[in-house]
Design an enzyme around this catalytic site. Structure first.
Site, PDB file in Angstrom:
ATOM      1  N   HIS A   1       0.867  -1.177   0.000  1.00  0.00           N
ATOM      2  CA  HIS A   1       0.000   0.000   0.000  1.00  0.00           C
ATOM      3  C   HIS A   1       0.910   1.236   0.000  1.00  0.00           C
ATOM      4  O   HIS A   1       2.006   1.194   0.553  1.00  0.00           O
ATOM      5  CB  HIS A   1      -0.837  -0.040   1.284  1.00  0.00           C
ATOM      6  CG  HIS A   1      -1.904   1.005   1.394  1.00  0.00           C
ATOM      7  ND1 HIS A   1      -1.635   2.310   1.723  1.00  0.00           N
ATOM      8  CD2 HIS A   1      -3.249   0.926   1.251  1.00  0.00           C
ATOM      9  CE1 HIS A   1      -2.770   2.994   1.780  1.00  0.00           C
ATOM     10  NE2 HIS A   1      -3.764   2.179   1.495  1.00  0.00           N
TER      11      HIS A   1
ATOM     12  N   ASP B   1       3.234  -4.022   8.136  1.00  0.00           N
ATOM     13  CA  ASP B   1       1.993  -3.272   7.947  1.00  0.00           C
ATOM     14  C   ASP B   1       0.842  -4.232   8.237  1.00  0.00           C
ATOM     15  O   ASP B   1       0.536  -5.110   7.435  1.00  0.00           O
ATOM     16  CB  ASP B   1       1.945  -2.751   6.510  1.00  0.00           C
ATOM     17  CG  ASP B   1       0.613  -2.097   6.162  1.00  0.00           C
ATOM     18  OD1 ASP B   1      -0.362  -2.243   6.932  1.00  0.00           O
ATOM     19  OD2 ASP B   1       0.538  -1.449   5.101  1.00  0.00           O
TER      20      ASP B   1
ATOM     21  N   GLN C   1      -4.320  -4.840   7.308  1.00  0.00           N
ATOM     22  CA  GLN C   1      -5.283  -5.828   6.828  1.00  0.00           C
ATOM     23  C   GLN C   1      -5.201  -7.155   7.575  1.00  0.00           C
ATOM     24  O   GLN C   1      -5.951  -8.088   7.253  1.00  0.00           O
ATOM     25  CB  GLN C   1      -5.086  -6.088   5.333  1.00  0.00           C
ATOM     26  CG  GLN C   1      -5.308  -4.877   4.449  1.00  0.00           C
ATOM     27  CD  GLN C   1      -6.748  -4.392   4.432  1.00  0.00           C
ATOM     28  OE1 GLN C   1      -7.672  -5.120   4.800  1.00  0.00           O
ATOM     29  NE2 GLN C   1      -6.952  -3.162   4.007  1.00  0.00           N
TER      30      GLN C   1
ATOM     31  N   LYS D   1     -10.436  -0.157  10.406  1.00  0.00           N
ATOM     32  CA  LYS D   1     -10.624  -1.361   9.588  1.00  0.00           C
ATOM     33  C   LYS D   1     -11.013  -2.562  10.440  1.00  0.00           C
ATOM     34  O   LYS D   1     -11.279  -3.642   9.927  1.00  0.00           O
ATOM     35  CB  LYS D   1      -9.341  -1.677   8.816  1.00  0.00           C
ATOM     36  CG  LYS D   1      -8.986  -0.609   7.781  1.00  0.00           C
ATOM     37  CD  LYS D   1      -7.810  -1.050   6.957  1.00  0.00           C
ATOM     38  CE  LYS D   1      -7.149   0.085   6.214  1.00  0.00           C
ATOM     39  NZ  LYS D   1      -7.897   0.534   5.030  1.00  0.00           N
TER      40      LYS D   1
ATOM     41  N   CYS E   1      -4.736   2.209  -3.743  1.00  0.00           N
ATOM     42  CA  CYS E   1      -3.550   2.825  -3.134  1.00  0.00           C
ATOM     43  C   CYS E   1      -2.334   1.917  -3.268  1.00  0.00           C
ATOM     44  O   CYS E   1      -1.514   1.807  -2.358  1.00  0.00           O
ATOM     45  CB  CYS E   1      -3.780   3.167  -1.661  1.00  0.00           C
ATOM     46  SG  CYS E   1      -5.037   4.395  -1.406  1.00  0.00           S
TER      47      CYS E   1
HETATM   48  C1  LIG Z   1      -2.351  -2.613   3.686  1.00  0.00           C
HETATM   49  C2  LIG Z   1      -2.680  -1.226   4.121  1.00  0.00           C
HETATM   50  N1  LIG Z   1      -1.724  -0.449   4.631  1.00  0.00           N
HETATM   51  C3  LIG Z   1      -1.966   0.794   5.054  1.00  0.00           C
HETATM   52  C4  LIG Z   1      -3.221   1.344   4.970  1.00  0.00           C
HETATM   53  C5  LIG Z   1      -3.434   2.745   5.435  1.00  0.00           C
HETATM   54  O1  LIG Z   1      -4.251   2.786   6.546  1.00  0.00           O
HETATM   55  P1  LIG Z   1      -4.803   4.149   7.105  1.00  0.00           P
HETATM   56  O2  LIG Z   1      -5.351   4.902   5.942  1.00  0.00           O
HETATM   57  O3  LIG Z   1      -5.843   3.740   8.079  1.00  0.00           O
HETATM   58  O4  LIG Z   1      -3.665   4.869   7.756  1.00  0.00           O
HETATM   59  C6  LIG Z   1      -4.257   0.574   4.447  1.00  0.00           C
HETATM   60  C7  LIG Z   1      -5.622   1.106   4.323  1.00  0.00           C
HETATM   61  O5  LIG Z   1      -6.052   1.760   3.426  1.00  0.00           O
HETATM   62  C8  LIG Z   1      -3.981  -0.736   4.008  1.00  0.00           C
HETATM   63  O6  LIG Z   1      -4.938  -1.496   3.485  1.00  0.00           O
END
Ligand SMILES: Cc1ncc(COP(=O)(O)O)c(C=O)c1O
Lengths: 144, 403
Positions: free
Chosen positions: B115, B192, B195, B218, B357
């Site tokens: 991401h 990270d 998910q 999430k 993203c």
């Molecule tokens: C794998 C992953 N990493 C990072 C993020 C970023 O999370 P957040 O926007 O809650 O900071 C997301 C969510 O969009 C994600 O799915």
């Protein structure tokens, strides 16, 4: 049929799908011209509008890029609509087109918009308005 | 078991098929109540007042930290730093640890499925430090092969950053093995968990990583709260990320000393109400049991993949159900994912369309966008019915593909 389903059928008309699958004026432009890139970073739609003016008149116009049916059909139809027009005429058409996409009912019946009226259904889908305006935004910048 | 009735938004919209939990989850009543209850009974600025109400707010905030830490198997709650979410947690590590420890010529390894939140901070750190960003390419089935990743690791590697679960493909990565490679190379591992925290049983120490980032929104919690779990020795050695109130010990005219963990990394008034909301969310998940959450989603993803792959011109990206969480990314002939999402929306089905993203991944898959359906505790087979029916509507509208 639900109102939703009817709106969707109205948006995805034959004509739009036809322009999506058999885009007119798609490809590079020969000779001297300007290119304006417009992208929607949210969904990745891209339109590159290629434009050449002869005096005040849109002489050559084409587009390249990729994206959803609405962004690509709009680019195809807009390039058709403004070919041969003066920049003032094109600007006026674009202003009307923008009104139609933003939901102006009167604009949606304006004969001057020709085929572009097929895109009026987009106004029911706020999330898709950007798609329909992408090519026009590029053209507007190119005419400036 | 039908849990829809626990979720006010879903209960109020019986025709809604919410299949975008990978973007953000819906919130159970228990979470909403916990937030309102905080403001109605305990609202004051934590850590500040000498009066009883402020003590109550402080207790609620730290009580939330304790419960969330326990949910992740963390026995030392001070090593759980509250952040706005995964993005801020990763930026914290990149800026603080990376700023202090990465030098010119060093290397940072990430994977091709990250991401942007776990890609851009490392890319920018590498640019700022004249370090090298190395990207582990994926296997054709959208998985990370540990041996391939190991080949990228050298004695200059300082950081290996990778997702536990891919938001775009659903791939579950071999965390423990990647963490072991980092340890062996003297690099830190940054996982990270955006998910994985919502969908898999996660025990921080068992994963063996140095840092784990997650987002509350999430995992049934509110937006604006999440966290970074880190190894104490590392966190203690790191400089602050932001400075200001709460995170200081003594502020002299010429310099300042820092507060202890976790406060050192929590400058300013904390998001106490949402921390309390997130604690209610992990309590809700723990009551179901994370193994049961996984079992429920595995059944849904198996069914979804079977039914979707039976549709002509539909192409699914990523690995089989055993190596994937409740996410399915796909394309349908020459129907653009955006158009598909609009048509599905007309049938009350919410899916995501776009690059998720993860533009580096989309380039590698060689598609501009995919459609993505993702499942959670409140979904059931009727949501898959609606998804399949909507896809058939799209096929009928667009007619046979012309590709
Ligand atoms: C794998 C992953 N990493 C990072 C993020 C970023 O999370 P957040 O926007 O809650 O900071 C997301 C969510 O969009 C994600 O799915």
């Amino acid at each position: 049929m639900s109102e939703n389903a009817a709106n969707i059928q109205a948006m995805y008309q034959e004509l739009i799908l036809d322009h999506y699958r058999r885009p007119r004026n798609k490809g590079e432009l020969e000779g001297e011209h300007t290119t304006v890139a417009m992208k929607n970073p949210l969904c990745g739609d891209e339109v590159y509008l290629h434009l050449s003016l002869e005096g005040d008149r849109v002489n050559g116009i084409s587009f390249t890029g990729r994206g959803c049916s609405i962004s690509q059909a709009a680019a195809s139809m807009i390039t058709q609509a403004v070919k041969g027009k003066t920049s003032d005429e094109a600007e006026a058409l674009g202003a009307r087109y923008r009104e139609m996409i933003m939901g102006d009912k009167e604009a949606a019946t304006d004969k001057s918009l020709g085929q572009l009226r097929a895109l009026s259904g987009v106004s029911k889908f706020p999330a898709r308005v950007k798609c329909a305006l992408l090519a026009w935004n590029a053209l507007e910048e190119g005419l400036r | 078991m039908n849990r829809r009735s626990d979720f006010p938004l879903l209960a109020m919209n019986p025709g809604l098929h919410y299949l975008d939990s990978a973007a953000t989850s819906q919130k159970p009543r228990a979470v909403l109540d916990a937030i309102v209850n905080f403001y109605e009974t305990s609202n004051a600025n934590p850590h500040r007042g000498a009066y009883d109400l402020s003590v109550k707010a402080t207790d609620a905030y730290h009580g939330a930290r304790d419960r969330i830490a326990r949910f992740f198997g963390v026995s030392d709650p001070a090593t759980l730093i509250f952040t706005r979410g995964t993005t801020e947690a990763i930026n914290l590590v990149a800026s603080s640890w990376g700023g202090a420890n990465v030098a010119e010529g060093d290397e940072i390894v990430v994977t091709g499925m990250e991401h942007h939140a776990n890609f851009v901070p490392w890319q920018q750190l590498a640019i700022a430090k004249r370090a090298r960003l190395r990207i582990c390419e994926l296997e054709p089935d959208g998985t990370v092969k540990v041996a391939r990743l190991a080949e990228l690791v050298t004695k200059r590697t300082r950081i290996i950053a990778f997702s536990h679960v891919s938001n775009a493909l659903g791939t579950i990565n071999p965390v423990r093995e990647i963490a072991a490679i980092a340890r062996g190379a003297g690099a830190i591992s940054v996982c990270d968990g955006a998910q994985s925290a919502p969908h898999l049983a996660v025990d921080f120490h068992d994963l063996g990583v140095d840092f784990y980032a997650f987002s509350g929104h999430k995992m049934l919690g509110p937006m604006g709260i999440g966290g970074l779990i880190g190894r104490r020795a590392l966190l203690e050695g790191m400089p602050p990320y932001q400075t200001g109130g709460d995170m200081i010990e003594f502020v002299k005219d010429a310099d300042t000393t820092w507060n202890v963990l976790p406060h050192k990394f929590e400058a300013g008034t904390p998001n106490a109400a949402n921390a309390v909301g997130l604690a209610a969310a992990v309590d809700y998940l723990a009551a179901i049991g994370m193994d049961e959450v996984r079992r429920h989603e595995l059944a849904l993803i198996e069914s979804a993949m079977t039914r979707l792959s039976a549709i002509d011109d539909l192409h699914i990206y990523g690995p089989g159900p055993a190596q994937r969480s409740g996410v399915v990314s796909f394309t349908l002939g020459d129907v653009h994912p955006h158009d598909l999402a609009t048509i599905l929306d007309g049938a009350g089905v919410c899916i995501r369309a776009g690059h998720h993203c993860a533009q580096p991944l989309m380039r590698r898959l060689n598609v501009p966008a995919t459609a993505r359906a993702s499942f959670y505790v409140y979904n059931d087979e009727s949501d898959i019915d609606a998804l399949v029916a909507g896809i058939m509507t799209a096929k009928a509208l667009f007619g046979p593909a012309h590709v």
